[in-house]
Design a protein around this motif. Structure first.
Motif, PDB file in Angstrom:
ATOM      1  N   MET A  40       0.829  -1.211   0.000  1.00  0.00           N
ATOM      2  CA  MET A  40       0.000   0.000   0.000  1.00  0.00           C
ATOM      3  C   MET A  40       0.863   1.260   0.000  1.00  0.00           C
ATOM      4  SD  MET A  40      -3.240  -0.936   2.424  1.00  0.00           S
ATOM      5  CE  MET A  40      -2.390  -1.913   3.664  1.00  0.00           C
ATOM      6  N   HIS A  41       1.927   1.262   0.795  1.00  0.00           N
ATOM      7  CA  HIS A  41       2.807   2.427   0.832  1.00  0.00           C
ATOM      8  C   HIS A  41       3.437   2.661  -0.540  1.00  0.00           C
ATOM      9  CE1 HIS A  41       6.478   4.745   1.777  1.00  0.00           C
ATOM     10  NE2 HIS A  41       5.648   5.369   2.578  1.00  0.00           N
ATOM     11  N   SER A  42       3.871   1.603  -1.173  1.00  0.00           N
ATOM     12  CA  SER A  42       4.469   1.714  -2.508  1.00  0.00           C
ATOM     13  C   SER A  42       3.462   2.246  -3.520  1.00  0.00           C
ATOM     14  CB  SER A  42       4.997   0.359  -2.970  1.00  0.00           C
ATOM     15  OG  SER A  42       5.994  -0.100  -2.100  1.00  0.00           O
ATOM     16  N   PHE A  43       2.246   1.718  -3.475  1.00  0.00           N
ATOM     17  CA  PHE A  43       1.219   2.180  -4.409  1.00  0.00           C
ATOM     18  C   PHE A  43       0.893   3.657  -4.196  1.00  0.00           C
ATOM     19  CE2 PHE A  43      -0.486  -2.407  -4.647  1.00  0.00           C
ATOM     20  CZ  PHE A  43       0.331  -2.693  -5.736  1.00  0.00           C
ATOM     21  N   VAL A  44       0.784   4.071  -2.940  1.00  0.00           N
ATOM     22  CA  VAL A  44       0.486   5.477  -2.661  1.00  0.00           C
ATOM     23  C   VAL A  44       1.621   6.357  -3.174  1.00  0.00           C
ATOM     24  CG1 VAL A  44       0.250   7.193  -0.809  1.00  0.00           C
ATOM     25  CG2 VAL A  44      -1.059   5.067  -0.709  1.00  0.00           C
ATOM     26  N   PHE A  45       2.840   5.988  -2.878  1.00  0.00           N
ATOM     27  CA  PHE A  45       3.984   6.795  -3.284  1.00  0.00           C
ATOM     28  C   PHE A  45       4.126   6.840  -4.810  1.00  0.00           C
ATOM     29  CE2 PHE A  45       8.490   7.265  -4.356  1.00  0.00           C
ATOM     30  CZ  PHE A  45       8.774   8.450  -3.705  1.00  0.00           C
ATOM     31  N   LEU A  46       4.023   5.700  -5.470  1.00  0.00           N
ATOM     32  CA  LEU A  46       4.269   5.641  -6.904  1.00  0.00           C
ATOM     33  C   LEU A  46       3.070   6.069  -7.755  1.00  0.00           C
ATOM     34  CD1 LEU A  46       6.266   2.288  -6.988  1.00  0.00           C
ATOM     35  CD2 LEU A  46       7.179   4.588  -7.388  1.00  0.00           C
ATOM     36  N   LEU A  47       1.884   5.616  -7.386  1.00  0.00           N
ATOM     37  CA  LEU A  47       0.732   5.851  -8.254  1.00  0.00           C
ATOM     38  C   LEU A  47       0.082   7.216  -8.046  1.00  0.00           C
ATOM     39  CD1 LEU A  47      -0.830   2.281  -8.207  1.00  0.00           C
ATOM     40  CD2 LEU A  47       0.928   3.230  -9.718  1.00  0.00           C
ATOM     41  N   LEU A  93       3.100  -5.713  -7.451  1.00  0.00           N
ATOM     42  CA  LEU A  93       3.793  -4.586  -6.834  1.00  0.00           C
ATOM     43  C   LEU A  93       4.821  -3.998  -7.803  1.00  0.00           C
ATOM     44  CD1 LEU A  93       4.396  -2.802  -4.375  1.00  0.00           C
ATOM     45  CD2 LEU A  93       5.995  -4.565  -3.611  1.00  0.00           C
ATOM     46  N   LYS A  94       5.581  -4.849  -8.449  1.00  0.00           N
ATOM     47  CA  LYS A  94       6.610  -4.373  -9.376  1.00  0.00           C
ATOM     48  C   LYS A  94       6.004  -3.680 -10.598  1.00  0.00           C
ATOM     49  CE  LYS A  94      10.374  -7.412  -8.025  1.00  0.00           C
ATOM     50  NZ  LYS A  94      11.357  -8.406  -8.474  1.00  0.00           N
ATOM     51  N   THR A  95       4.768  -4.005 -10.936  1.00  0.00           N
ATOM     52  CA  THR A  95       4.097  -3.363 -12.064  1.00  0.00           C
ATOM     53  C   THR A  95       3.950  -1.864 -11.836  1.00  0.00           C
ATOM     54  OG1 THR A  95       2.922  -5.398 -12.578  1.00  0.00           O
ATOM     55  CG2 THR A  95       1.994  -3.385 -13.485  1.00  0.00           C
ATOM     56  N   SER A  96       3.889  -1.456 -10.579  1.00  0.00           N
ATOM     57  CA  SER A  96       3.779  -0.021 -10.294  1.00  0.00           C
ATOM     58  C   SER A  96       5.014   0.746 -10.771  1.00  0.00           C
ATOM     59  CB  SER A  96       3.515   0.220  -8.811  1.00  0.00           C
ATOM     60  OG  SER A  96       4.567  -0.266  -8.021  1.00  0.00           O
ATOM     61  N   LEU A  97       6.136   0.035 -10.966  1.00  0.00           N
ATOM     62  CA  LEU A  97       7.333   0.680 -11.502  1.00  0.00           C
ATOM     63  C   LEU A  97       7.151   1.092 -12.967  1.00  0.00           C
ATOM     64  CD1 LEU A  97      10.088  -1.645 -10.005  1.00  0.00           C
ATOM     65  CD2 LEU A  97       9.464   0.663  -9.251  1.00  0.00           C
ATOM     66  N   LEU A 127      10.643   4.058 -17.236  1.00  0.00           N
ATOM     67  CA  LEU A 127       9.761   3.109 -17.930  1.00  0.00           C
ATOM     68  C   LEU A 127      10.573   2.063 -18.688  1.00  0.00           C
ATOM     69  CD1 LEU A 127       6.850   2.336 -18.836  1.00  0.00           C
ATOM     70  CD2 LEU A 127       7.163   3.936 -20.718  1.00  0.00           C
ATOM     71  N   LEU A 128      11.558   2.501 -19.441  1.00  0.00           N
ATOM     72  CA  LEU A 128      12.357   1.573 -20.249  1.00  0.00           C
ATOM     73  C   LEU A 128      13.224   0.660 -19.388  1.00  0.00           C
ATOM     74  CD1 LEU A 128      13.459   3.952 -23.150  1.00  0.00           C
ATOM     75  CD2 LEU A 128      11.666   2.196 -23.195  1.00  0.00           C
ATOM     76  N   ILE A 129      13.847   1.219 -18.365  1.00  0.00           N
ATOM     77  CA  ILE A 129      14.759   0.430 -17.538  1.00  0.00           C
ATOM     78  C   ILE A 129      13.989  -0.569 -16.680  1.00  0.00           C
ATOM     79  CG2 ILE A 129      14.961   1.874 -15.482  1.00  0.00           C
ATOM     80  CD1 ILE A 129      17.949   0.462 -17.338  1.00  0.00           C
ATOM     81  N   SER A 130      12.734  -0.284 -16.366  1.00  0.00           N
ATOM     82  CA  SER A 130      11.924  -1.167 -15.524  1.00  0.00           C
ATOM     83  C   SER A 130      11.217  -2.263 -16.315  1.00  0.00           C
ATOM     84  CB  SER A 130      10.863  -0.347 -14.774  1.00  0.00           C
ATOM     85  OG  SER A 130      11.454   0.612 -13.961  1.00  0.00           O
ATOM     86  N   TRP A 131      11.088  -2.078 -17.605  1.00  0.00           N
ATOM     87  CA  TRP A 131      10.266  -2.975 -18.413  1.00  0.00           C
ATOM     88  C   TRP A 131      10.677  -4.446 -18.286  1.00  0.00           C
ATOM     89  CZ3 TRP A 131       5.755  -1.904 -20.550  1.00  0.00           C
ATOM     90  CH2 TRP A 131       5.187  -2.886 -21.360  1.00  0.00           C
ATOM     91  N   ASP A 132      11.947  -4.757 -18.536  1.00  0.00           N
ATOM     92  CA  ASP A 132      12.401  -6.153 -18.470  1.00  0.00           C
ATOM     93  C   ASP A 132      12.298  -6.714 -17.050  1.00  0.00           C
ATOM     94  OD1 ASP A 132      12.936  -6.265 -21.179  1.00  0.00           O
ATOM     95  OD2 ASP A 132      15.061  -5.774 -20.950  1.00  0.00           O
ATOM     96  N   TYR A 133      12.586  -5.891 -16.082  1.00  0.00           N
ATOM     97  CA  TYR A 133      12.512  -6.278 -14.670  1.00  0.00           C
ATOM     98  C   TYR A 133      11.084  -6.706 -14.318  1.00  0.00           C
ATOM     99  CZ  TYR A 133      12.951  -5.606  -9.569  1.00  0.00           C
ATOM    100  OH  TYR A 133      12.941  -5.760  -8.213  1.00  0.00           O
ATOM    101  N   VAL A 134      10.116  -5.903 -14.735  1.00  0.00           N
ATOM    102  CA  VAL A 134       8.709  -6.204 -14.460  1.00  0.00           C
ATOM    103  C   VAL A 134       8.240  -7.377 -15.322  1.00  0.00           C
ATOM    104  CG1 VAL A 134       6.352  -5.275 -14.537  1.00  0.00           C
ATOM    105  CG2 VAL A 134       8.237  -3.851 -13.701  1.00  0.00           C
ATOM    106  N   ALA A 135       8.669  -7.420 -16.565  1.00  0.00           N
ATOM    107  CA  ALA A 135       8.271  -8.519 -17.449  1.00  0.00           C
ATOM    108  C   ALA A 135       8.750  -9.868 -16.914  1.00  0.00           C
ATOM    109  CB  ALA A 135       8.812  -8.290 -18.859  1.00  0.00           C
ATOM    110  N   PHE A 136       9.975  -9.906 -16.404  1.00  0.00           N
ATOM    111  CA  PHE A 136      10.496 -11.139 -15.821  1.00  0.00           C
ATOM    112  C   PHE A 136       9.685 -11.529 -14.593  1.00  0.00           C
ATOM    113  CE2 PHE A 136      13.228 -13.454 -12.865  1.00  0.00           C
ATOM    114  CZ  PHE A 136      13.571 -14.551 -13.654  1.00  0.00           C
ATOM    115  N   SER A 137       9.321 -10.548 -13.802  1.00  0.00           N
ATOM    116  CA  SER A 137       8.527 -10.812 -12.606  1.00  0.00           C
ATOM    117  C   SER A 137       7.168 -11.399 -12.981  1.00  0.00           C
ATOM    118  CB  SER A 137       8.354  -9.521 -11.799  1.00  0.00           C
ATOM    119  OG  SER A 137       7.727  -9.780 -10.573  1.00  0.00           O
TER     120      SER A 137
END
Length: 184
Positions: free
Chosen positions: A60-67, A142-146, A113-123
């Motif tokens: 929840m903290h991550s979602f509030v901060f990021l979204l 959670l990682k999708t919020s990146l 967005l670009l640097i997180s894409w592969d990280y999130v895709a692997f997750s």
């Protein structure tokens, strides 16, 4: 008769989306406080631990901060050095906002967005879960919020860019709210 300007309309649509997103995600802060209270009472009164509840607070903290970052940008809540910005004219502020959006906000958001894409895709490919036994098995969400965060920042950045262009072209008055309009 009211003039319809497509740029002003797009700014209003993007602003409304950011406003809706921010107000919706803000409810997580209340939920986060309640869950934290429950975790503390369970641990210190009943001596019971609950890993999924504890992890949900991090989610929840991550979602509030990021979204809510786009919402914060819309309401001019990000950190800036106001010593020079505050006394500027509206045109001066618009120029600074255009430069900041084009040279900092959009490039950094696109980079994230670009640097997180592969990280999130692997997750997602592995449906990554918690490293804690009995934890939340949805770390991939959670990682999708990146990825969602920079998209929201880009959308609101476009709104801020267009708003500044309208100010520079003398059309900033088109963004003033109509008392009959209630976007939320």
């Amino acid at each position: 008769m009211k003039t319809i300007n497509p740029l002003a309309t797009l700014v209003k649509v993007l602003d409304t989306f950011s406003e809706w997103t921010g107000r919706t995600i803000a409810w997580l802060t209340l939920l986060m406080v309640l869950v934290t209270f429950i975790v503390v009472v369970m641990r210190y009164v009943f001596n019971i631990g609950n890993i999924p509840l504890q992890e949900s607070i991090i989610y929840m903290h991550s979602f509030v901060f990021l979204l809510a970052a786009g919402y914060t940008l819309k309401h001019d809540g990000h950190v800036r050095v106001d010593i020079f910005y505050r006394p500027m004219t509206e045109r001066g502020k618009a120029i600074i906002n255009i430069l900041g959006t084009l040279l900092l906000l959009l490039p950094v958001s696109i980079f994230i967005l670009l640097i997180s894409w592969d990280y999130v895709a692997f997750s997602w490919a592995t449906l990554e879960g918690s490293q804690e036994a009995g934890g939340i098995e949805a770390l991939f969400i959670l990682k999708t919020s990146l990825i969602v965060m920079p998209i929201l920042m880009i959308l609101q950045g476009i709104a801020e860019l267009l708003r500044s262009i309208l100010v520079l072209t003398g059309q900033g008055h088109l963004l003033e709210s109509d008392p009959q309009e209630h976007p939320l």
